[in-house]
Every structure is written in structure tokens, then in C-alpha cells.
Design a protein around this motif. Structure first.
Motif, mmCIF file in Angstrom:
data_model
loop_
_atom_site.group_PDB
_atom_site.id
_atom_site.type_symbol
_atom_site.label_atom_id
_atom_site.label_comp_id
_atom_site.label_asym_id
_atom_site.label_seq_id
_atom_site.Cartn_x
_atom_site.Cartn_y
_atom_site.Cartn_z
ATOM 1 N N PRO A 400 -50.966 -75.290 27.865
ATOM 2 C CA PRO A 400 -50.087 -74.962 26.733
ATOM 3 C C PRO A 400 -50.216 -73.523 26.263
ATOM 4 N N GLY A 401 -51.322 -72.856 26.565
ATOM 5 C CA GLY A 401 -51.478 -71.462 26.184
ATOM 6 C C GLY A 401 -51.731 -71.274 24.702
ATOM 7 N N LEU A 402 -51.737 -70.006 24.293
ATOM 8 C CA LEU A 402 -52.038 -69.646 22.916
ATOM 9 C C LEU A 402 -50.886 -68.872 22.295
ATOM 10 N N PHE A 403 -50.868 -68.856 20.984
ATOM 11 C CA PHE A 403 -49.824 -68.173 20.228
ATOM 12 C C PHE A 403 -49.988 -66.663 20.356
ATOM 13 N N LEU A 404 -48.886 -65.956 20.642
ATOM 14 C CA LEU A 404 -48.916 -64.507 20.778
ATOM 15 C C LEU A 404 -48.488 -63.863 19.461
ATOM 16 N N ASP A 405 -49.367 -63.053 18.901
ATOM 17 C CA ASP A 405 -49.063 -62.368 17.638
ATOM 18 C C ASP A 405 -49.768 -61.022 17.649
ATOM 19 N N THR A 406 -49.017 -59.973 17.917
ATOM 20 C CA THR A 406 -49.604 -58.634 17.966
ATOM 21 C C THR A 406 -49.511 -57.907 16.638
ATOM 22 N N GLN A 407 -48.767 -58.463 15.683
ATOM 23 C CA GLN A 407 -48.545 -57.781 14.413
ATOM 24 C C GLN A 407 -49.221 -58.473 13.249
ATOM 25 N N GLY A 408 -49.271 -59.796 13.277
ATOM 26 C CA GLY A 408 -49.868 -60.556 12.188
ATOM 27 C C GLY A 408 -48.846 -60.968 11.146
ATOM 28 N N ILE A 409 -49.115 -62.098 10.529
ATOM 29 C CA ILE A 409 -48.244 -62.585 9.463
ATOM 30 C C ILE A 409 -48.580 -61.821 8.188
ATOM 31 N N ALA A 410 -47.582 -61.152 7.624
ATOM 32 C CA ALA A 410 -47.799 -60.342 6.425
ATOM 33 C C ALA A 410 -46.571 -60.451 5.526
ATOM 34 N N PRO A 411 -46.721 -60.187 4.226
ATOM 35 C CA PRO A 411 -45.570 -60.259 3.313
ATOM 36 C C PRO A 411 -44.468 -59.295 3.737
ATOM 37 N N ARG A 412 -43.223 -59.799 3.779
ATOM 38 C CA ARG A 412 -42.073 -58.974 4.178
ATOM 39 C C ARG A 412 -41.101 -58.758 3.021
ATOM 40 N N TYR A 413 -40.980 -59.732 2.124
ATOM 41 C CA TYR A 413 -40.154 -59.538 0.935
ATOM 42 C C TYR A 413 -40.554 -60.557 -0.119
ATOM 43 N N HIS A 414 -40.162 -60.278 -1.351
ATOM 44 C CA HIS A 414 -40.339 -61.278 -2.394
ATOM 45 C C HIS A 414 -39.044 -61.391 -3.182
ATOM 46 N N THR A 415 -38.833 -62.596 -3.737
ATOM 47 C CA THR A 415 -37.628 -62.853 -4.528
ATOM 48 C C THR A 415 -38.014 -63.513 -5.842
ATOM 49 N N THR A 416 -37.163 -63.304 -6.819
ATOM 50 C CA THR A 416 -37.255 -64.000 -8.099
ATOM 51 C C THR A 416 -35.899 -64.638 -8.369
ATOM 52 N N THR A 417 -35.898 -65.936 -8.589
ATOM 53 C CA THR A 417 -34.663 -66.675 -8.842
ATOM 54 C C THR A 417 -34.728 -67.269 -10.241
ATOM 55 N N ASP A 418 -33.879 -66.769 -11.128
ATOM 56 C CA ASP A 418 -33.804 -67.279 -12.502
ATOM 57 C C ASP A 418 -32.558 -68.155 -12.650
ATOM 58 N N THR A 419 -32.745 -69.293 -13.293
ATOM 59 C CA THR A 419 -31.641 -70.233 -13.499
ATOM 60 C C THR A 419 -31.638 -70.706 -14.938
ATOM 61 N N TYR A 420 -30.466 -70.712 -15.540
ATOM 62 C CA TYR A 420 -30.322 -71.431 -16.798
ATOM 63 C C TYR A 420 -29.004 -72.179 -16.772
#
Length: 715
Positions: A400-420
């Protein structure tokens, strides 16, 4: 009505034990239509009084049947089918011709759960469920955007103010699967009561490296200084390591059973979902005419995926049939190394006041005024910039092999969702037989999104790169109003004839992950409407009940996406029309029958090149049947049949997923009125079938024939 709300056997045993705690669950068919269901209306109406299809499923029946998950349980309701896969948390549903988190809303204890990238992972375990309520058809007036197909409300077990009670279960079965759970509730004094539940499950799974492990914890404390007022604090926690299985590729466009147990994911694959919800709820009957309710909550979700997700068989021409890969004929092509993390926080408050009073000579009027405010903060991390991983393996024997990741999981964006939102609901009883029910909701959503930017040294710079509207505006505002109006005629108290017209609205894509790419499409909301007519009845002195509904729904300017992270397309119009029916009967000799079914025609009405096609993931036929026999409060046998019609996995309807029928059997022997031994056989005829799909020719297979044995106890 789907599955009637059960009750415990009412007799007493030879020692005089109160059998209201008996382990054998029997049918009490009247109550599911005549007891208030909060999901169909906030006015406390019963399903007989509500001009819509509302189904109630009791938690004791779900546990007695042996349902492993919320998905297993809720898909026994009429017209509700599984649209889940690992990318959406395994929780997406299809109802009335529409599917996914953007069309079938999910609630917990009446409060909306906001999906991230079409994903919801809470709750998952039916152990702590008091009941599940399903509202079919548009629910935007009650709960806001994302509810054209319907809404599912999971209501947890509540504190018991009267007496101490306890339940427990331990079981073991096929695939080295086992489950242990316990719960208790009772008073802690004159003003305090509690509820506590814990459930742990694990299994080796039915594919290679298919192990899974889940933990669910719930606790509630209720302060009730007076019969008319209560304050409940509850916390619910779920920690899931689901099976890291994204499906089985077809060979020659058919399922090859010789690879049924193969898992083509990498050996070090990761899926981990952790959710926690804290809520404080006030209920106060100020007087006979005024009632106040309020719920404040805080929900955190942390999810991680790290998998090689897409597979296809390479044909004689060196290409996959669906065109997603190529290589050596006869091998399996693998691709799409996705590493993703969701760090989500949702908090809000929802409150209402209900006023009941007569209006002139027109009978009683119930008016409810309410508000709903919330904020969702999301940090979305991924490794999409890493080297693309693709290879090919022998279908039957491979590393099955291993997962290839040369960059790493890192934050790419954030959102704020306001609802009323502000909403109003009203019921006017014009006469004792005729009533009018209506509602109106205005909702405002504001989404802000910022990219995380990295300089050449890898240093993170945040907050300065707006990602919406081509980088010109960091915010997107969505405003909409929805409404519904219906009428109910009851020639007798046990028969209802009704009609309803309702509107609904959905955001284009998931609101919390609204992106710059969404702005290329012409509108910001998908709009829809439904007309429904139906009849409901309780008969045979409460030993039977039935319901039937006919409807047509149309939805305009919506997004379609055949799988998570796949391409997004916009549809001009999509519609469905259909009939749903259900029947529950208590038959002589201790027999009980519960059955429901749906027939519908779902289609793209305006979608370039696909007009007239059936939308993917939507079966146009479905049915559930349960036949139950109880003998002398000591023995019970159940046979459950689930039928799901054929589906397609693509918009062009080139790839067909066949219909399937699965039969489960269970037998319960009451060793004492409070202790029962269960033997359950799942998938009796060992049917190989596609529970869901992940791409055009990648089927997520259901559990093969399995036998589980458990012991249940209650006090």
C-alpha cells in the motif's frame, strides 16, 4: 410517519416488577403522531397538527434494533437515504431528490450545525439518543439556509427528575467488533437532576486495514426550582477514528468480489474527527399564555484527513473508464494525496417567546417570535502544494505504500461566518377542525475570508490578503427571506388533511468555506420552493397509524459537486416530485409491522448537456420494512428490510450504481424483564452492494454478512 415511537411493555412480571423498564421494546403507534415534535414547528404542534411530513424515531427502538450509527438509524425514515462518504464525514443524506449538507440540514437538540467543506462529523453514536425527528421538505423558515430537502434533528437523552434509572450494553461480533456502553439518570435533590452516557466502539473492519474506533460521552445537569422553569447545562463529546477506506474500484465497470476486502489507501492513512458541544438551555413557562426558551452553545470541531483517495481500474486502452488516470492495463491507478485539517469553532444563541391567546371569535392563536445569532471561526489547513502522488498497483496483491507529503499540512486560510436571523411562526385555530399555520424568517450571513501567505523563508504573514471578490473585498454578505403557509383540516381528532407551500434558500457552496471561485457564478444563493399535500391518521384505537404525502420541489441556480474537493458546476434548475407513504400496525398475536416507501422523479431541468438526467447520489426508489413478533414479554424477533433504488455517480448518468436490498434479523431473549440477550445477523444474504460512492467507479461497499451478540440491561 416513519417508525412509530415505541414504548416499553406495560404488564408486570410474576414478581411484580414494573415492566415500564422491560428490555423488550414493543410498538405504541399512536404517540408518534399525537405527541409534540419540535422539529416540524417551534409551536409545540403534534405531527397531526403540522402541515408537513414529520417523522419520529425512538432511541430505545434504534438501540434494540442494533443500529451502529446515526446514519444507520436516520435512513430508516421514509425517503431518507445515505449520501455519506469519508470526505463529508460520512453523514451526508439525500431527501426528496436533493442531497448533501447544503440541502439536508442537520441539527442537534434543535440547533443548526454549520458544515465546513460539506462536512459534519457530530453526532455519530445512537447510544445517547432520546429520539430522532425528521422534517421532510423545506425547513429554511425554521432553521435557515441549507434545508431544501429537509432537516434531521438529533435529540439527546434528558435528565430524569422522577427516579433513578440506568442502562448498559456489552457486545461482540464479526470483524472483531465490540461495543460497551452505559448511561444513568435521576434526581440529585429536589431541584437538581442529571443524565450521563458513555459509549465505546471498535472494529477491525471488513477491508484490509479497516480498523475503526469511536468514543462518545454526554452529560447533562438540570436545575429546576419550579415546575414551570428549568435550566439545563449539557456537554457532548465525540472522538472518532473512522475506517480509512475510500471505496473499491470497479473492474470492467462491475464489482469484482475477489477484491472486496482490498483497501487501496496508503498504509499510514489518517482520519480523526473530534467534536465537543457545550450548551445552556432555559425553558420558562411564564404563564399559561407565555413561554420563553433560550439556548446558548459552543461547539468545537477538529478534523484531520491524510489519505490517497482516488482509484480506478486501467482498461485495455491504458486509460481509466472515467478518464481520471492512465497506466498499465489491468492495474489500479491511485492518486489524490490530500492532507486536510479543519479547526472549527461555532458559538451562538437562539431564543424565542411564544404567546398563546384567543383572537376575537376565531379561536386560539399561537404566535412565536424568535432570533438566532451565531459565529463560526474556521482555520483551514491543507498540503495541496505538495508533490502530486500517483502510482499503479496490482488489484489483488500490492504494497500500500506511504503518504507523500513534501510540504506539510499548514494553515492556508481562515474564515469568519456571522449569522443573525429573526423569525416568526403562527398557528390560528379558525375552528376546532381547521387551522392555518405560517412562518417567516429573515437571515443575514456575512463571510470574511483571509489567506495565509508565506514568504520565501517560510514565515507566515496573515490578515492582509482578502480572498473574496477577486481580492477587492474580504467580506461577502448574503441576505434572504423565506416563508411558508399551510392549512390543516381534521374531520376527526385522529385524521388530518393538509397542504403547504414553502420557500427555501441555500448558499452556493458551503457558507463557511465560501471562496473566490464562487464569485464567478451569477448568484450568491440558490432559491427553491415546494408544494405539498398529504394525509395522516391514527386508527384501530391507537394500534395503527399511516401517512401519505405528495410534493414537488424546484431549486434554482445551485452548485453541484459530485465529490468533496471535486469540480464545481452551476445548475440553472433542478426539481423533484414524488410520493412518500408509511404504515404502522399492531397485529394480533404479538406481531407488529412498520413500513415506509418513496417514489420520486428527480431531474436536472436546466443544466447544459444534462437536461433530464437524474442528479448523482439520488435514488428514486427507497423502502424500509420491519416485521416484529413479541411473545409473553420474554422473546422478540425482528426482520428488517432496507431497499435503495439505483443511483448514478455522475451528472451525465454514464455510471450507474445498481439498486440493493439488505435484510437484517435480530432475536432478543429477556433473561429477566430488565436483562436481554440479543443475537443480530446483519446482511443475512451476504449482499455485495454500494452503500455510497466516492468517484464515478469507486464504490464504498456495505458491511458483509455479520453476526453480533450483546447483552443489554436497564434498571
Amino acid at each position: 410517519m416513519a417508525l412509530a415511537q415505541p414504548a416499553m411493555a406495560q404488564a408486570q412480571d410474576a414478581q411484580g416488577t414494573d415492566a415500564s423498564n422491560a428490555i423488550i421494546v414493543i410498538g405504541k403507534y399512536e404517540t408518534s403522531l399525537t405527541t409534540g415534535a419540535t422539529t416540524g414547528s417551534r409551536l409545540g404542534l403534534t405531527p397531526l397538527e403540522t402541515p408537513a411530513t414529520v417523522n419520529v424515531m425512538d432511541g430505545d427502538a434504534l438501540r434494540a434494533r442494533g443500529d451502529f450509527s446515526i446514519m444507520d438509524a436516520v435512513t430508516r425514515a421514509p425517503g431518507v437515504t445515505n449520501a455519506g462518504n469519508p470526505g463529508n464525514g460520512g453523514s451526508a443524506l439525500a431527501m426528496r431528490g436533493f442531497s448533501g449538507q447544503g440541502s439536508v440540514l442537520q441539527l442537534y437538540d434543535g440547533l443548526r450545525l454549520f458544515p465546513v467543506a460539506d462536512t459534519i462529523t457530530f453526532p455519530s453514536d445512537p447510544w445517547n439518543v432520546e429520539r430522532i425527528e425528521v422534517l421532510s421538505g423545506p425547513a429554511s423558515v425554521l432553521y435557515g439556509q441549507g434545508a431544501l430537502g429537509g432537516a434531521v434533528n438529533i435529540i439527546p437523552r434528558q435528565p430524569n427528575t422522577q427516579r433513578l434509572e440506568a442502562q448498559g450494553e456489552a457486545g461482540y461480533g464479526s470483524q472483531n467488533s465490540w461495543h460497551v456502553a452505559a448511561g444513568a439518570a435521576g434526581p440529585l435533590g429536589e431541584m437538581l437532576s442529571f443524565r450521563a452516557d458513555a459509549s465505546y466502539r471498535r472494529s477491525d473492519g471488513y477491508v484490509d486495514r479497516g480498523d475503526s474506533e469511536t468514543l462518545a460521552l454526554s452529560g447533562a445537569l438540570r436545575f429546576q426550582p419550579h415546575d414551570d422553569v428549568s435550566l439545563t447545562l449539557r456537554d457532548d463529546y465525540g472522538d472518532l477514528h473512522p475506517t480509512k477506506y475510500f471505496g473499491t474500484p470497479l473492474i470492467h465497470s462491475t464489482l469484482d468480489t475477489s477484491i472486496r476486502e482490498r483497501n487501496y489507501n496508503v498504509a499510514d492513512a489518517v482520519m480523526h474527527w473530534r467534536d465537543n458541544r457545550l450548551a445552556l438551555t432555559l425553558n420558562w413557562a411564564v404563564s399559561d399564555a407565555i413561554t420563553i426558551a433560550n439556548s446558548a452553545y459552543y461547539l468545537t470541531s477538529k478534523r484531520k484527513w491524510r489519505n490517497l483517495e482516488t482509484y480506478c481500474w486501467i482498461g485495455a486502452d491504458g486509460d481509466c473508464p472515467n478518464g481520471i488516470g492512465y497506466g498499465t492495463p489491468g492495474n489500479i491507478y491511485r492518486a489524490d494525496n490530500f492532507g486536510i485539517v479543519h479547526d472549527q469553532k461555532q458559538y451562538g444563541d437562539q431564543g424565542s417567546i411564544k404567546i398563546s391567546a384567543p383572537i376575537g371569535g376565531h379561536g386560539k392563536n399561537d404566535l412565536l417570535l424568535g432570533f438566532d445569532v451565531s459565529r463560526v471561526n474556521l482555520v483551514y489547513s491543507h498540503d495541496f502544494g505538495s508533490d502530486y502522488q500517483e502510482d499503479e498497483v496490482n488489484p489483488k496483491s500490492f504494497n500500500p505504500g506511504l503518504f507523500l507529503d513534501t510540504q506539510g499540512i499548514a494553515p492556508r486560510y481562515h474564515t469568519t461566518t456571522d449569522t443573525y436571523a429573526l423569525y416568526v411562526e403562527d398557528r390560528l385555530a379558525v375552528t376546532e377542525q381547521f387551522s392555518l399555520v405560517g412562518g417567516l424568517r429573515y437571515e443575514h450571513n456575512k463571510v470574511g475570508r483571509w489567506n495565509y501567505v508565506y514568504n520565501g523563508a517560510g514565515t507566515q504573514i496573515t490578515g492582509e490578503a482578502p480572498a473574496l471578490n477577486g481580492g477587492q473585498d474580504a467580506y461577502k454578505s448574503l441576505d434572504h427571506a423565506t416563508w411558508r403557509v399551510g392549512a390543516v383540516y381534521q374531520p376527526t381528532p385522529s385524521i388530518s388533511l393538509y397542504g403547504q407551500y414553502a420557500t427555501a434558500v441555500d448558499p452556493l457552496g458551503t457558507l463557511t468555506t465560501y471562496s473566490a471561485s464562487a464569485t464567478q457564478f451569477q448568484l450568491t444563493n440558490a432559491t427553491g420552493n415546494q408544494i405539498e399535500m398529504g394525509a395522516k391518521a391514527v386508527f384501530l384505537d391507537g394500534h395503527g397509524s399511516a401517512a401519505i404525502a405528495a410534493y414537488r420541489i424546484a431549486k434554482h441556480n445551485l452548485f453541484t459537486q459530485t465529490r468533496t474537493n471535486g469540480a464545481i458546476e452551476q445548475v440553472g434548475e433542478r426539481s423533484s416530485r414524488g410520493i412518500e407513504a408509511s404504515l404502522s400496525l399492531a397485529l394480533p398475536g404479538g406481531f407488529g409491522l412498520e413500513a415506509n416507501g418513496t417514489l420520486l422523479d428527480a431531474r436536472f431541468d436546466s443544466f447544459s448537456g444534462n437536461d433530464g438526467n437524474t442528479p448523482p447520489g439520488v435514488p428514486e426508489e427507497a423502502a424500509n420494512v420491519e416485521l416484529r413478533w413479541s411473545a409473553a414479554d420474554r422473546f422478540q424477533a425482528r426482520a428488517d428490510l432496507r431497499y435503495v433504488g439505483r443511483r448514478f455517480s455522475d451528472n451525465a448518468n454514464r455510471f450507474r450504481v445498481p439498486a440493493y436490498t439488505v435484510v437484517d434479523l435480530s432475536v432478543t431473549y429477556a433473561v429477566t424483564p430488565n436483562i436481554g440477550l440479543d443475537v443480530r445477523i446483519y446482511n443475512l444474504f451476504d449482499k455485495d452492494y454500494a452503500l455510497g460512492t466516492y468517484s464515478d467507479e469507486q464504490w464504498i461497499l456495505g458491511r458483509p454478512r455479520s453476526v453480533d451478540i450483546s447483552i443489554r440491561a436497564r434498571y
